[in-house]
Design a protein around this motif. Sequence first.
Motif, mmCIF file in Angstrom:
data_model
loop_
_atom_site.group_PDB
_atom_site.id
_atom_site.type_symbol
_atom_site.label_atom_id
_atom_site.label_comp_id
_atom_site.label_asym_id
_atom_site.label_seq_id
_atom_site.Cartn_x
_atom_site.Cartn_y
_atom_site.Cartn_z
ATOM 1 N N UNK A 45 0.449 -0.595 -0.361
ATOM 2 C CA UNK A 45 0.026 0.075 -0.437
ATOM 3 C C UNK A 45 0.665 0.963 0.355
ATOM 4 N N UNK A 46 2.462 1.211 0.284
ATOM 5 C CA UNK A 46 2.508 2.374 0.999
ATOM 6 C C UNK A 46 3.481 2.374 -0.778
ATOM 7 N N UNK A 47 3.743 1.581 -1.673
ATOM 8 C CA UNK A 47 4.214 1.554 -2.240
ATOM 9 C C UNK A 47 3.641 1.911 -3.659
ATOM 10 N N UNK A 48 2.130 1.502 -3.377
ATOM 11 C CA UNK A 48 1.122 1.936 -4.455
ATOM 12 C C UNK A 48 0.783 3.661 -4.505
ATOM 13 N N UNK A 49 0.891 3.751 -3.037
ATOM 14 C CA UNK A 49 0.759 5.163 -3.194
ATOM 15 C C UNK A 49 1.625 6.377 -3.606
ATOM 16 N N UNK A 50 2.937 5.922 -3.368
ATOM 17 C CA UNK A 50 4.221 6.623 -4.179
ATOM 18 C C UNK A 50 4.336 6.067 -5.402
ATOM 19 N N UNK A 51 3.718 5.478 -5.869
ATOM 20 C CA UNK A 51 4.343 5.276 -7.331
ATOM 21 C C UNK A 51 5.376 4.478 -7.141
ATOM 22 N N UNK A 52 6.305 3.765 -6.813
ATOM 23 C CA UNK A 52 7.655 3.422 -6.778
ATOM 24 C C UNK A 52 7.604 2.280 -6.743
ATOM 25 N N UNK A 53 7.933 1.310 -6.880
ATOM 26 C CA UNK A 53 9.104 -0.037 -6.783
ATOM 27 C C UNK A 53 9.616 -0.711 -5.699
ATOM 28 N N UNK A 54 9.203 -1.369 -4.676
ATOM 29 C CA UNK A 54 10.078 -2.144 -3.637
ATOM 30 C C UNK A 54 10.612 -2.515 -3.882
ATOM 31 N N UNK A 55 11.906 -2.151 -4.395
ATOM 32 C CA UNK A 55 13.517 -2.949 -4.675
ATOM 33 C C UNK A 55 13.696 -3.874 -3.176
ATOM 34 N N UNK A 56 13.428 -3.760 -2.266
ATOM 35 C CA UNK A 56 13.231 -4.375 -1.267
ATOM 36 C C UNK A 56 12.945 -5.717 -0.937
ATOM 37 N N UNK A 57 11.859 -6.204 -2.039
ATOM 38 C CA UNK A 57 11.441 -7.887 -1.769
ATOM 39 C C UNK A 57 11.944 -8.628 -3.069
ATOM 40 N N UNK A 58 13.083 -7.975 -4.039
ATOM 41 C CA UNK A 58 13.765 -8.356 -5.565
ATOM 42 C C UNK A 58 14.651 -9.284 -4.384
ATOM 43 N N UNK A 59 14.914 -9.234 -3.571
ATOM 44 C CA UNK A 59 16.173 -10.297 -3.308
ATOM 45 C C UNK A 59 15.278 -12.113 -2.115
ATOM 46 N N UNK A 60 14.353 -11.329 -2.012
ATOM 47 C CA UNK A 60 12.998 -12.233 -1.232
ATOM 48 C C UNK A 60 12.926 -13.141 -2.627
ATOM 49 N N UNK A 61 11.732 -12.344 -3.250
ATOM 50 C CA UNK A 61 11.551 -13.225 -4.739
ATOM 51 C C UNK A 61 12.558 -13.671 -5.572
ATOM 52 N N UNK A 62 13.859 -13.446 -5.621
ATOM 53 C CA UNK A 62 14.784 -14.052 -6.133
ATOM 54 C C UNK A 62 15.033 -15.619 -4.983
#
Length: 307
Positions: free
Chosen positions: A79-96
């Motif tokens: 929700x926080x990133x949706x409001x800012x229209x930014x991508x949550x790079x912090x989740x990339x290692x977790x998805x990886x």
Amino acid sequence: MTAQSSKHQDDQNKDSKSWYYNHPALDVSKAFPQATPASIFPPCTSDYYQFADLLTPEEQALRLRVRECVERDVAPIMTKYWEKAEFPFEIVPKLGALNIAGGTIKGYGCPGLSVTANALATAEIARVDASCSTFILVHSSLAMLTISLCGSEQQKHKYLPSLAKLDTIACWGLTEPDYGSDASGLRTTATKVEGGWVIEGQKRWIGNSTFADILVIFAKNKDTNQINGFIVKKNVPGLQATKIENKIGLRMVQNGDILLQKVFVPDEDRLPGVNSFQDTSKVLAVSRVMVAWQPIGIVMGVYDMCH
């Protein structure tokens, strides 16, 4: 009498507006306690399509692993990133760490999942957040898939292992300002020069493009008038990717306008398996199987939120 009534009405409207505009913002959670904030995503308790018992143990395990990751790591921040229209790079290692990028691709560090397992992973991510599933779909089911189906052995060994780990990110550039997935109408051109190719043109609505390490770009060969594919690296001279602002849907996805002004691509980065519109269609035909699972996952999420 009429003038006095009108003045009285104006005073009432003024008082009403004053109260309305000066009142503190409505606390939705208190006013509507039945409304669950999106960041508090309900755990999945359903076998939505009654096929859980048809899955292999490996597919069941992957499904649970992806589900736990997105509920734990994606839901609280989206929700926080949706409001800012930014991508949550912090989740990339977790998805990886889920080892799902590359999907059904075998070898080259890719997971070699079954089609079913790949579909379940897509749906489970989309269940919690459509933007994150779009990020994976673009990276895995379009860019990586193109390199797998149409790339040389050297290109596969060079690019796929880091893409599979999400150490590097890819985007897929087909759509143009005047054309969607109709590759036969592309205006971006590729001109053969000594040692490589010069790419000129524009792409639009390209997800991941503003931060991608490599861009899979399609262009029309000026000599043959056929569609060719190229791997373009970020920061190459003449390449510019600009974020498209003011989106509502998929706000976290960084869709961009790509401008290619005399971008040089060496021969080694031309995809040898893309020589026509039919080759582009082949990639789309395979990728759309996974794209179809995105709305399935979204509906799963809607069901859980409303249940």
